[in-house]
Design an enzyme around this catalytic site. Structure first.
Site, PDB file in Angstrom:
ATOM      1  N   ASP A 170       0.844  -1.197   0.000  1.00 17.73           N
ATOM      2  CA  ASP A 170       0.000   0.000   0.000  1.00 17.73           C
ATOM      3  C   ASP A 170       0.881   1.249   0.000  1.00 17.73           C
ATOM      4  O   ASP A 170       2.058   1.179  -0.353  1.00 17.73           O
ATOM      5  CB  ASP A 170      -0.958  -0.054   1.206  1.00 17.73           C
ATOM      6  CG  ASP A 170      -2.310   0.550   0.896  1.00 17.73           C
ATOM      7  OD1 ASP A 170      -2.353   1.738   0.562  1.00 17.73           O
ATOM      8  OD2 ASP A 170      -3.332  -0.169   0.985  1.00 17.73           O
ATOM      9  N   HIS A 236      -4.220   5.698   3.162  1.00 13.69           N
ATOM     10  CA  HIS A 236      -4.847   4.494   2.636  1.00 13.69           C
ATOM     11  C   HIS A 236      -4.260   3.248   3.301  1.00 13.69           C
ATOM     12  O   HIS A 236      -4.986   2.373   3.781  1.00 13.69           O
ATOM     13  CB  HIS A 236      -4.617   4.495   1.119  1.00 13.69           C
ATOM     14  CG  HIS A 236      -5.400   3.503   0.347  1.00 13.69           C
ATOM     15  ND1 HIS A 236      -4.961   2.217   0.143  1.00 13.69           N
ATOM     16  CD2 HIS A 236      -6.577   3.592  -0.307  1.00 13.69           C
ATOM     17  CE1 HIS A 236      -5.851   1.577  -0.605  1.00 13.69           C
ATOM     18  NE2 HIS A 236      -6.840   2.386  -0.893  1.00 13.69           N
ATOM     19  N   SER A 561     -10.948  -1.274  -1.961  1.00 12.66           N
ATOM     20  CA  SER A 561      -9.728  -1.246  -1.157  1.00 12.66           C
ATOM     21  C   SER A 561      -9.995  -1.573   0.303  1.00 12.66           C
ATOM     22  O   SER A 561      -9.122  -2.083   0.992  1.00 12.66           O
ATOM     23  CB  SER A 561      -9.126   0.169  -1.174  1.00 12.66           C
ATOM     24  OG  SER A 561      -8.313   0.346  -2.286  1.00 12.66           O
TER      25      SER A 561
END
Ligand SMILES: *[C@@H]1O[C@H](CO)[C@@H](O)[C@H](O)[C@H]1NC(C)=O
Ligand SMILES: *[C@@H]1O[C@H](CO)[C@@H](O)[C@H](O)[C@H]1NC(C)=O
Ligand SMILES: *[C@@H]1O[C@H](CO)[C@@H](O)[C@H](O)[C@H]1NC(C)=O
Ligand SMILES: *[C@@H]1O[C@H](CO)[C@@H](O)[C@H](O)[C@H]1NC(C)=O
Ligand SMILES: *[C@@H]1O[C@H](CO)[C@@H](O)[C@H](O)[C@H]1NC(C)=O
Ligand SMILES: *[C@@H]1O[C@H](CO)[C@@H](O)[C@H](O)[C@H]1NC(C)=O
Ligand SMILES: *[C@@H]1O[C@H](CO)[C@@H](O)[C@H](O)[C@H]1NC(C)=O
Ligand SMILES: *[C@@H]1O[C@H](CO)[C@@H](O)[C@H](O)[C@H]1NC(C)=O
Ligand SMILES: *[C@@H]1O[C@H](CO)[C@@H](O)[C@H](O)[C@H]1NC(C)=O
Ligand SMILES: *[C@@H]1O[C@H](CO)[C@@H](O)[C@H](O)[C@H]1NC(C)=O
Ligand SMILES: *[C@@H]1O[C@H](CO)[C@@H](O)[C@H](O)[C@H]1NC(C)=O
Length: 782
Positions: A170, A236, A561
């Site tokens: 990520d 994220h 995600s």
């Protein structure tokens, strides 16, 4: 003299000769020059170079695979003219030397050098650089992980995934986050060989590894300095990591919303973080490959990839597919997001059958806020404003010229001070609109989301009090504004509400099948929570906080995600409970126990209110308690995919690239497998040729009671006939494998006009082993 390269497979005599000749010419040790001295003039680009499958390095000549790759690179580059001092960048011509995922390397070269290289015998093909993108907690209770073990509390039976290592690729991780506190965690298992490039104080028994991959990215995104894991970044990655395996954090909320104890799906699993994406930029393909290359050697058990390309990439060119095959070959389960480009059909990515491809669903929690209109009518929407705050007296309701609030000059020209502005979605993101409206003096904002989202609202934290309403609700407010003079409204923030009827529902953005690279394999495999997910972040975005405010460390995000790490964490729980299960067995357990119905026991709905198709939900919504004890599994070995790849008409070289480091294969010498015969937990029949009948073979492995008899139940519409042979499977032992075949025939002897959906279940007491059964056709033939 030894051959610097030798064949990996000794059956191809002709090639051995060729290789030997080439070797002397190209790769005698004398010809090996250091990469560093290459002429570095001209325009250089990044390429992934794949070496023909028959070539491998000779350990007697080259110390390691990277010195072999350096010598291959050196063989085409002019070494005489430049000195390293004149051109330090020459040092970095060899970007990555891959050991596990592909037979090849990433390098910087000029087009002329590439041209020269393409004439080499060992050269298979090159791929120009490519960018991938990130596909942007109440869920433990909703998924039944907590609670009484006798009633299915999975955390209890799986010991919360203790000892399992989840590798996450990520954009960065905020290591100091309380979700990654190592207190009470056991040290990682002895097999762990990874490392932590953070300050040693940041890694602990929860976050056991952290590395950055930017050797390829740094060439295309200038200014990307050695990031050495920026611990303040990673919105994220912090969110996905804490969703998969965050530890318990009491008092987590976003401005009081969703207040409770946050935890990931596998609170006792370890996290190994691989930074491959950079904010505002993306993720470089060759960096992704390098991270998977290392993660497999490091000893991860699960890989979680919330990233993908916009397009469905050929399995032999795609790092998720290439790395994923090597992962399953090493017993590593791999989970990938399906993409956020729904609800249009054929938008799905990460389609290879050895991946678990995860779509997104809504959860049953909403963050309710009402717009209370001047006529006392309340219109419900959602908001992340603190439920303990109020808006006060009614305010005038206004809109701007085009209704979108996307142009700051237009907003500024209009006096909206102290008013509530209503804005249609579009133009710029609503969080930016809130900042503009704040500068223009607005007291509040109503965002009307697009019709295509149906009832699904994805609340975000905004700079001013904001309520986001579904399209239909937005029309009610606009009607009120048109029909009443001096229309006013105020907001009432009500906070979290649970058990929303018709949950889960497919997220509007969740990418849909059909599978573009292999239409005989249904994708997505299943759906999991991916809307309004509360999890850790370095700090909340898009909201200016008072200087003395405590920085909120949790935020709500939505996307496939967010769904993928839910499945990675749940896979870790299953892995703990069944350490010997293959990746295919874990995947089968997740799919055959997934629920096709919602909390009203109706078929899971799509955003248009109609039942979602299999192309949106695959096998259905994950049901972790059932997945840990599925009864039967559709098992596969990694090499079992080879006849399938041959059946897809991949060339021998491409099949060999995908399955590396397995020995190269010749499809001519193998029995090809049609897609519908792959031992997959879902069944797709393609009826596009007379006589419009197809047979799919399957093998099931007994992982339930040793002695058990399963009876088949098939439900299909009358337009197809299905025959299963045999209709009863009697197992006498654990791990016993039995076969069956399904023959699907068009009832009217013609190709079905549209896809037909049904299901096939093997039932034995509490066990229901369900496969979605999809019948597709090409163009209908008269
Ligand atoms: C590979 O070998 C070369 C010398 O041939 C050495 O300089 C390099 O550090 C080695 N690389 C690795 C990864 O071991
Ligand atoms: C599982 O439940 C049993 C009985 O309630 C309890 O003794 C045990 O500690 C629990 N295990 C875990 C890992 O929570
Ligand atoms: C990491 O190390 C640097 C230099 O020693 C230090 O300035 C920084 O505060 C450290 N960060 C953490 C999170 O420990
Ligand atoms: C939770 O937060 C509130 C207010 O921020 C605080 O008063 C309370 O002590 C906290 N509780 C825990 C268990 O940390
Ligand atoms: C909101 O108000 C309720 C009731 O007054 C209180 O129990 C709760 O702690 C408050 N929440 C926050 C986040 O301040
Ligand atoms: C804007 O409107 C507010 C109240 O509606 C008023 O107080 C203010 O003077 C107005 N500003 C301008 C520049 O007209
Ligand atoms: C599935 O196949 C693999 C590879 O042959 C084997 O190791 C495993 O025991 C099998 N069964 C299960 C339940 O994974
Ligand atoms: C592979 O090629 C054969 C022969 O050309 C063709 O019949 C078949 O449909 C192809 N398979 C796929 C999956 O394209
Ligand atoms: C296929 O097998 C035959 C006989 O076993 C062998 O002679 C031939 O070389 C093989 N072909 C390839 C391409 O491996
Ligand atoms: C499928 O099974 C049938 C018998 O059950 C067998 O005749 C056929 O060869 C099998 N097909 C494949 C591709 O294995
Ligand atoms: C089941 O099918 C596999 C191939 O798909 C075959 O190898 C195996 O022998 C079959 N088992 C039985 C019991 O027929």
């Amino acid at each position: 003299m030894d051959n610097p390269i030798h064949r990996r497979c000794t059956t191809l005599r002709g090639l051995v000769v060729l290789v030997a000749a080439a070797a002397v010419l190209l790769l005698s040790p004398a010809a090996v020059t250091p990469v560093a001295s290459h002429n570095d003039h001209g325009v250089h680009n990044n390429y992934l170079v794949l070496v023909r499958s028959a070539y491998e390095y000779d350990k007697k000549v080259h110390q390691n695979v990277s010195s072999w790759h350096a010598s291959l690179l050196a063989s085409v580059c002019d070494s005489a003219k430049e000195t390293l001092a004149a051109d330090p960048s020459a040092m970095t011509r060899l970007i990555y030397s891959y050991r596990n995922v592909v037979n090849g390397f990433a390098a910087r070269m000029t087009p002329e050098e590439l041209e020269k290289m393409s004439k080499m015998d060992w050269f298979d093909r090159s791929l120009p650089e490519q960018t991938y993108h990130l596909l942007t907690t109440h869920t433990p209770e909703m998924l039944g992980l907590t609670g009484d073990p006798n009633r299915g509390g999975l955390w209890n039976t799986s010991n919360m995934g203790e000892g399992v290592i989840i590798g996450i690729l990520d954009d960065g991780i905020y290591g100091g986050h309380p979700s990654f506190d190592g207190a009470g965690m056991k040290p990682p298992p002895a097999k762990w060989k990874g490392r932590c490039d953070f300050n040693k104080t940041v890694c602990n028994n929860k976050l056991i590894g952290a590395r950055s991959y930017f050797e390829s990215a740094k060439w295309k995104w200038k200014g990307l300095q050695d990031p050495v894991l920026p611990i303040s970044e990673g919105q994220h990655g912090t969110h996905t990591s804490s969703t998969a395996a965050g530890t318990f954090v009491p008092n987590a909320s976003v401005f009081g919303n969703g207040l409770g104890t946050a935890a990931g799906m596998a609170p006792r699993a370890h996290i190994a973080f691989y930074q491959v994406c950079y904010e505002q930029k993306g993720c470089d393909r060759d960096d992704i490959l390098a991270a998977v290359d290392d993660a497999i050697e490091d000893g991860v058990d699960i890989l979680s990839l919330s990233l993908g390309h916009e397009d469905a990439i050929d399995f032999s060119d795609d790092p998720v597919s290439l790395g994923g095959y090597t992962a399953i070959l090493n017993g590593v389960f791999i989970c990938a997001a399906a993409g956020n480009t729904g609800p249009s059909p054929a938008t799905l990515v990460n389609e290879a059958p050895w991946l678990l491809t995860v779509g997104a669903s809504t959860s049953d929690r909403r963050f309710v806020a009402s717009v209370k209109l001047g006529d006392k009518v309340e219109v419900d929407g959602q908001s992340l404003n603190d439920p303990n705050t109020t808006m006060g007296d009614p305010r005038p309701l206004v809109h701007d010229a085009d209704g979108m609030c996307a142009n700051e000059n237009v907003l500024m020209a209009q006096n909206i001070t102290g008013k509530i502005i209503i804005c249609d979605a579009g133009g710029v993101v609503s969080t930016e609109k809130a900042k503009m409206a704040k500068r223009a003096g607005a007291a509040g904002m109503i965002v009307v989301i697009p019709e295509v989202f149906g009832p699904v609202v994805i609340p975000r934290a905004h700079a001013i009090p904001t309520v986001q309403v579904a399209y239909a609700e937005g029309q009610k407010i606009k009607e009120f504004m048109q029909t009443s003079r001096d229309a006013t409204a105020t907001f009432v923030f009500k906070g979290s509400m649970f058990k929303t009827p018709q949950s889960p529902m497919v997220a509007p953005f969740s990418s849909r099948g059909p599978n573009r690279r292999s239409r005989g394999i249904l994708k997505p495999d299943l759906i999991g929570p991916g809307v309004n997910i509360l999890a850790g972040v370095p700090s909340i975005e898009d909201v200016e906080l008072a200087p003395d405010a405590v920085v909120p460390r949790f935020d709500i995000k939505s996307g496939t995600s967010m769904a993928a790490p839910h499945l990675s964490g749940i896979a870790a729980l299953i892995k703990h409970a069944h350490p010997t299960w293959s990746p295919a067995a874990i995947k089968s357990a997740l799919m055959t126990t997934a629920e096709p119905t919602d909390n009203l026991r109706k078929p899971i709905a799509d955003v248009d209110g109609k039942p979602a198709t299999f192309l949106a939900i695959g096998a259905g919504h994950v049901n972790p308690q059932k997945a840990i004890d599925p009864g039967l599994v559709y098992n596969m070995t990694a090499v079992g995919y080879v006849p399938y790849l041959c059946g897809l008409n991949y060339t021998d070289q491409k099949v060999s690239t995908i399955i590396y480091p397995e020995p190269p294969v010749s499809c001519a010498n193998l029995s090809r497998l049609e897609q519908d015969d792959l031992n997959y937990p879902s069944i797709t029949a393609i009826l596009d040729q007379p006589p419009f009948t197809a047979t799919a073979n399957r093998s099931v492995t007994n992982v339930g009671a040793a002695s058990s008899t399963y009876v088949v139940e098939v439900e299909v519409p009358a337009s197809v006939k299905v025959e299963v042979n045999p209709t009863k499977l009697t197992f006498k032992a654990e791990d016993e494998v039995l076969n069956y075949s399904v023959t699907i025939t068009s009832a009217d002897g013609r190709a079905p006009a549209s896809p037909v959906e049904g299901q096939l279940k093997w039932v034995c007491g509490k066990y229901v082993v369900r496969s979605p059964l999809l019948v597709v056709a090409g163009a209908r033939q008269a």
